[in-house]
Write an enzyme that holds these catalytic residues in place. Structure first.
Site, PDB file in Angstrom:
ATOM      1  N   ARG A 195      57.329 -20.709 -30.631  1.00  0.00           N
ATOM      2  CA  ARG A 195      57.430 -20.283 -32.039  1.00  0.00           C
ATOM      3  C   ARG A 195      56.240 -19.445 -32.481  1.00  0.00           C
ATOM      4  O   ARG A 195      56.399 -18.494 -33.230  1.00  0.00           O
ATOM      5  CB  ARG A 195      57.504 -21.523 -32.941  1.00  0.00           C
ATOM      6  CG  ARG A 195      58.879 -22.041 -33.167  1.00  0.00           C
ATOM      7  CD  ARG A 195      58.859 -23.220 -34.134  1.00  0.00           C
ATOM      8  NE  ARG A 195      60.173 -23.438 -34.687  1.00  0.00           N
ATOM      9  CZ  ARG A 195      61.223 -23.863 -34.001  1.00  0.00           C
ATOM     10  NH1 ARG A 195      61.122 -24.086 -32.706  1.00  0.00           N
ATOM     11  NH2 ARG A 195      62.385 -24.036 -34.589  1.00  0.00           N
ATOM     12  N   ASP A 199      57.009 -33.768 -26.950  1.00  0.00           N
ATOM     13  CA  ASP A 199      56.549 -33.246 -28.236  1.00  0.00           C
ATOM     14  C   ASP A 199      57.573 -32.442 -29.022  1.00  0.00           C
ATOM     15  O   ASP A 199      57.212 -31.616 -29.857  1.00  0.00           O
ATOM     16  CB  ASP A 199      55.323 -32.351 -27.975  1.00  0.00           C
ATOM     17  CG  ASP A 199      55.610 -31.247 -26.974  1.00  0.00           C
ATOM     18  OD1 ASP A 199      56.804 -30.925 -26.789  1.00  0.00           O
ATOM     19  OD2 ASP A 199      54.663 -30.709 -26.382  1.00  0.00           O
ATOM     20  N   GLU A 252      54.655 -38.765 -21.173  1.00  0.00           N
ATOM     21  CA  GLU A 252      53.829 -37.559 -21.375  1.00  0.00           C
ATOM     22  C   GLU A 252      53.039 -37.689 -22.691  1.00  0.00           C
ATOM     23  O   GLU A 252      53.040 -36.800 -23.549  1.00  0.00           O
ATOM     24  CB  GLU A 252      54.652 -36.271 -21.350  1.00  0.00           C
ATOM     25  CG  GLU A 252      53.814 -35.032 -21.084  1.00  0.00           C
ATOM     26  CD  GLU A 252      54.613 -33.731 -21.086  1.00  0.00           C
ATOM     27  OE1 GLU A 252      54.826 -33.159 -22.167  1.00  0.00           O
ATOM     28  OE2 GLU A 252      55.022 -33.292 -19.993  1.00  0.00           O
ATOM     29  N   HIS A 297      65.370 -17.281 -22.540  1.00  0.00           N
ATOM     30  CA  HIS A 297      65.729 -18.457 -23.343  1.00  0.00           C
ATOM     31  C   HIS A 297      66.925 -18.108 -24.228  1.00  0.00           C
ATOM     32  O   HIS A 297      67.074 -16.958 -24.646  1.00  0.00           O
ATOM     33  CB  HIS A 297      64.501 -18.826 -24.197  1.00  0.00           C
ATOM     34  CG  HIS A 297      64.567 -20.170 -24.868  1.00  0.00           C
ATOM     35  ND1 HIS A 297      65.414 -20.435 -25.912  1.00  0.00           N
ATOM     36  CD2 HIS A 297      63.882 -21.318 -24.654  1.00  0.00           C
ATOM     37  CE1 HIS A 297      65.245 -21.688 -26.317  1.00  0.00           C
ATOM     38  NE2 HIS A 297      64.310 -22.246 -25.556  1.00  0.00           N
ATOM     39  N   GLU A 302      54.693 -28.655 -32.046  1.00  0.00           N
ATOM     40  CA  GLU A 302      54.558 -29.683 -30.997  1.00  0.00           C
ATOM     41  C   GLU A 302      53.295 -30.525 -31.133  1.00  0.00           C
ATOM     42  O   GLU A 302      53.313 -31.726 -30.847  1.00  0.00           O
ATOM     43  CB  GLU A 302      54.612 -29.017 -29.615  1.00  0.00           C
ATOM     44  CG  GLU A 302      55.976 -28.464 -29.219  1.00  0.00           C
ATOM     45  CD  GLU A 302      56.279 -27.094 -29.788  1.00  0.00           C
ATOM     46  OE1 GLU A 302      55.410 -26.509 -30.473  1.00  0.00           O
ATOM     47  OE2 GLU A 302      57.389 -26.588 -29.554  1.00  0.00           O
ATOM     48  N   HIS A 339      59.101 -18.414 -25.134  1.00  0.00           N
ATOM     49  CA  HIS A 339      59.941 -19.016 -26.179  1.00  0.00           C
ATOM     50  C   HIS A 339      59.157 -19.566 -27.358  1.00  0.00           C
ATOM     51  O   HIS A 339      59.739 -19.889 -28.384  1.00  0.00           O
ATOM     52  CB  HIS A 339      60.817 -20.134 -25.603  1.00  0.00           C
ATOM     53  CG  HIS A 339      60.067 -21.386 -25.237  1.00  0.00           C
ATOM     54  ND1 HIS A 339      59.668 -22.317 -26.161  1.00  0.00           N
ATOM     55  CD2 HIS A 339      59.636 -21.861 -24.052  1.00  0.00           C
ATOM     56  CE1 HIS A 339      59.033 -23.306 -25.547  1.00  0.00           C
ATOM     57  NE2 HIS A 339      58.992 -23.052 -24.271  1.00  0.00           N
TER      58      HIS A 339
END
Ligand code: UD1
Ligand code: UDP
Length: 377
Positions: free
Chosen positions: A211, A98, A120, A242, A134, A209
């Site tokens: 957004r 994604d 996936e 990250h 995503e 991490h």
């Protein structure tokens, strides 16, 4: 009989981990030419995985910039892939999951009328903005896909609900379990990246991490960690941070130098997998960790309001706790203080596969190419 050329495209750390078993399996099929193209939407974090699994990219678009945004990754990947696809003319393009690389690669393949296989496939929250971007990346990729490799029955159901043809979906398990099982070793010794960490403490493994969590939410999460180490002297927080400066700056500002909080560089997958195995519990907003940790019998508190991975939540080993400081503190405290609550969550379950997903995927890819040759006469 020669079956054709497939191009595997990925760009980030998790895609690389989950595509590595597919690449390895494909490379065993002598009748298929496998071409690996990385957009390098991630750089160091991608290279760590390529090194571990000994994968050499045939094409590397080297896209990553420190200040990249969704527009620059999308346009960079689209134009870069156009050139590579025109040169290689593959019979099939394989994408994963994604990310922005996933969507751009499926769109590029579609523009060239090349069929897409999606590994996936079918994960959904049905909330356009969570996770962002995503949820739409994978939904739109699904519309462009010919072969959908769904990790679970739930993801298959999601695809059927969108009127995806049943004969184009295969439930394969998630390739992350293939990667995990091939990486975990009984006699693993932690290396120098763990120097200074008392591994005999109860370890809280933390990663962030997403957004949606940038800004105030991230501060709430880190504040909860500070309160937890203060309250529980026998715990240590291990947090491989990250590379994104938006995450890194806040993590360093709030957590650096605090007793029993260890900020590390992103770890190679091998030490990271063993760290998951050594952890007491895991606190994360990652997608992949929600699949790996249940297989290792580790409770996971997920720093999100939605998840596209409901299987382990239903099984009781993963709990959504959101990003409210109080809630994170209380839920973690419960697991640290109540052995019954801990034992209830710390059960090894494996709704995401048996480690043979890549084999199933490649078997179907072979059939697809075989039938295609037949159809072309
Ligand atoms: C991306 C994916 C997300 C996936 C995540 C896994 C998109 C939009 N987001 O998010 O779906 O869950 O990867 O980690 O596709 N950086 C480095 N070195 C690296 C990697 C990143 O310095 O090896 C820094 C760079 O400053 C870069 C920034 O991180 O600009 C953000 O990277 P990006 O891929 O845009 O977003 P992620 O948050 O990593
Ligand atoms: N991971 C790793 N090193 C780290 C942190 C994570 O190898 O320091 C692995 C982890 O085991 C998982 C994947 O990276 O397989 C998850 O990546 P991330 O959380 O960045 O992405 P997401 O899964 O949320 O898309």
């Amino acid at each position: 009989m020669y079956l054709g050329k497939v191009m595997v495209v990925f760009g980030t750390r998790p895609e690389a981990i989950k595509m590595a078993p597919v690449v390895k399996e494909l490379q065993k099929v002598t009748d298929i030419t496998t071409v690996v193209t990385v957009t390098a939407q991630h750089r160091e974090m991608l290279d760590q995985v390529l090194r571990l699994f000994e994968i050499k990219a045939d094409y590397d678009l080297n896209l990553m910039e420190t200040q990249q945004d969704l527009f620059s990754i999308t346009t960079g990947a689209l134009t870069g892939l156009k050139e590579v696809l025109e040169k290689e003319k593959p019979d099939l393009v394989i994408v994963h999951g994604d990310t922005t690389t996933t969507l751009a690669a499926s769109l590029a393949a579609f523009y060239m009328r090349i069929p897409v296989a999606h590994v996936e496939a079918g994960l959904r929250t049905r909330n356009k903005y969570s996770p962002f971007p995503e949820e739409m990346n994978r939904t739109l990729t699904g519309r462009l896909t010919e072969l959908h490799f769904a990790p679970t029955d739930t993801s298959r159901e999601n695809l059927l609900a969108e009127a995806t043809a049943e004969f184009k979906i295969w439930v394969t398990g998630n390739t992350v379990i293939d990667a995990l099982l091939s990486t975990i070793k009984k006699d693993y010794q932690f290396g120098e990246e763990f120097a200074g960490i008392d591994m005999s403490r109860r370890l809280l493994l933390v990663t962030t991490h997403r957004r949606e969590n940038w800004g105030e939410r991230m501060r709430e999460i880190y504040q909860a960690l500070l309160e937890l180490v203060e309250e529980f002297p026998d715990i240590a927080v291990v947090f491989p941070v990250h590379k994104n400066p938006i995450v890194r700056n806040v993590a360093e500002e709030m957590l650096s130098g605090k007793p029993r909080i260890h900020l590390l560089e992103p770890l190679d997958y091998e030490p990271f997998a063993h760290l998951m195995n050594a952890a007491y519990l895991i606190i994360t907003d990652s997608g992949g960790l929600q699949e790996e940790a249940p297989a290792l019998g580790k409770p996971v508190l997920v720093l999100r309001d939605t998840t596209e991975r409901p299987e382990a939540v239903t099984a009781g080993t993963v709990k959504l706790v959101g990003t409210n400081r109080r809630r994170i503190y209380e839920e973690t405290k419960k697991l640290l203080s109540d052995p019954r609550e801990y034992d209830r969550m710390a059960r090894a379950i494996n709704p995401y596969g048996d480690g043979k997903a890549a084999r199933r995927i490649v078997r179907e890819l072979v059939s697809f190419l075989y039938v295609r040759i037949g159809a072309q006469g």
